[in-house]
Scaffold this motif. Structure first.
Motif, PDB file in Angstrom:
ATOM      1  N   ARG A  83      24.926  34.897  51.383  1.00  0.00           N
ATOM      2  CA  ARG A  83      25.578  34.711  50.082  1.00  0.00           C
ATOM      3  C   ARG A  83      27.051  35.123  50.149  1.00  0.00           C
ATOM      4  O   ARG A  83      27.919  34.476  49.569  1.00  0.00           O
ATOM      5  CB  ARG A  83      24.867  35.506  48.984  1.00  0.00           C
ATOM      6  N   THR A  84      27.333  36.211  50.861  1.00  0.00           N
ATOM      7  CA  THR A  84      28.720  36.662  51.015  1.00  0.00           C
ATOM      8  C   THR A  84      29.550  35.589  51.711  1.00  0.00           C
ATOM      9  O   THR A  84      30.657  35.264  51.279  1.00  0.00           O
ATOM     10  CB  THR A  84      28.769  37.984  51.813  1.00  0.00           C
ATOM     11  N   LEU A  85      28.997  35.025  52.774  1.00  0.00           N
ATOM     12  CA  LEU A  85      29.697  33.970  53.506  1.00  0.00           C
ATOM     13  C   LEU A  85      29.897  32.742  52.620  1.00  0.00           C
ATOM     14  O   LEU A  85      30.979  32.157  52.591  1.00  0.00           O
ATOM     15  CB  LEU A  85      28.906  33.616  54.769  1.00  0.00           C
ATOM     16  N   ALA A  86      28.859  32.368  51.882  1.00  0.00           N
ATOM     17  CA  ALA A  86      28.961  31.213  50.982  1.00  0.00           C
ATOM     18  C   ALA A  86      30.037  31.448  49.921  1.00  0.00           C
ATOM     19  O   ALA A  86      30.853  30.568  49.643  1.00  0.00           O
ATOM     20  CB  ALA A  86      27.607  30.935  50.333  1.00  0.00           C
ATOM     21  N   ALA A  87      30.047  32.644  49.337  1.00  0.00           N
ATOM     22  CA  ALA A  87      31.034  32.957  48.296  1.00  0.00           C
ATOM     23  C   ALA A  87      32.454  32.925  48.867  1.00  0.00           C
ATOM     24  O   ALA A  87      33.377  32.434  48.212  1.00  0.00           O
ATOM     25  CB  ALA A  87      30.732  34.317  47.678  1.00  0.00           C
ATOM     26  N   LYS A  88      32.639  33.427  50.079  1.00  0.00           N
ATOM     27  CA  LYS A  88      33.967  33.385  50.702  1.00  0.00           C
ATOM     28  C   LYS A  88      34.428  31.956  50.919  1.00  0.00           C
ATOM     29  O   LYS A  88      35.616  31.667  50.912  1.00  0.00           O
ATOM     30  CB  LYS A  88      33.954  34.138  52.039  1.00  0.00           C
ATOM     31  N   ARG A  89      33.480  31.055  51.117  1.00  0.00           N
ATOM     32  CA  ARG A  89      33.823  29.634  51.299  1.00  0.00           C
ATOM     33  C   ARG A  89      33.881  28.888  49.962  1.00  0.00           C
ATOM     34  O   ARG A  89      34.123  27.692  49.943  1.00  0.00           O
ATOM     35  CB  ARG A  89      32.796  28.974  52.213  1.00  0.00           C
TER      36      ARG A  89
END
Length: 152
Positions: A83-89
């Motif tokens: 989720r953190t990676l998705a949010a950063k993208r």
């Protein structure tokens, strides 16, 4: 990218154990939600398809996986990292985006329902902390902007 957020040695043990799958409320109730598949893909370096998957946002963060896990690691860590990676993208469900926008605007994730609070004899809610949050957000954004500025 995920290697900075996850302990792959613990994830490998996770992949062999699979105990959390049998107690995870999302696994038991949401078709297609399978922590085992996500962990195996992460370990194989094939996690990109999960970034756009609705399943990474369906973890309830109930900590059941942490409670049952003998290494106290849990599948929740993998979902949080994705989720953190998705949010950063910038890949977030509309509900998450609306929640963030409301938080930035009001300092709250939801507005208190005053008639219900009064009916239950609850006190008025405290200050939201909005001004302090916006100040910190401004400092954070300014610092991030400096990081992205190329050196002269």
């Amino acid at each position: 990218m995920l290697d900075t957020h996850l302990d792959f040695k613990l994830l490998e043990m996770c992949a062999r154990c699979e105990a959390c799958y049998h107690i995870c409320p999302s696994s038991l109730n949401i078709e297609g939600y399978d922590p085992r598949a996500v962990i195996k893909d992460i370990l194989a370096g094939d996690y990109e398809k999960w970034i756009t998957s609705k399943h990474i946002w369906q973890c309830l963060e109930c900590h059941h996986c942490l409670e049952i896990c003998f290494q106290h690691y849990g599948f929740e860590n993998a979902m949080t990292a994705l989720r953190t990676l998705a949010a950063k993208r910038g890949v977030t469900p509309p509900q998450v985006k609306r929640g963030w926008d409301m938080f930035v605007k009001t300092g709250r994730l939801g507005e208190p329902i005053m008639p219900a609070r009064k009916k239950l004899s609850l006190p008025e809610p405290g200050a939201s902390g909005k001004e302090e949050f916006l100040k910190l957000l401004g400092v954070y954004r300014e610092a991030k902007g400096r990081e992205g500025t190329p050196a002269e």
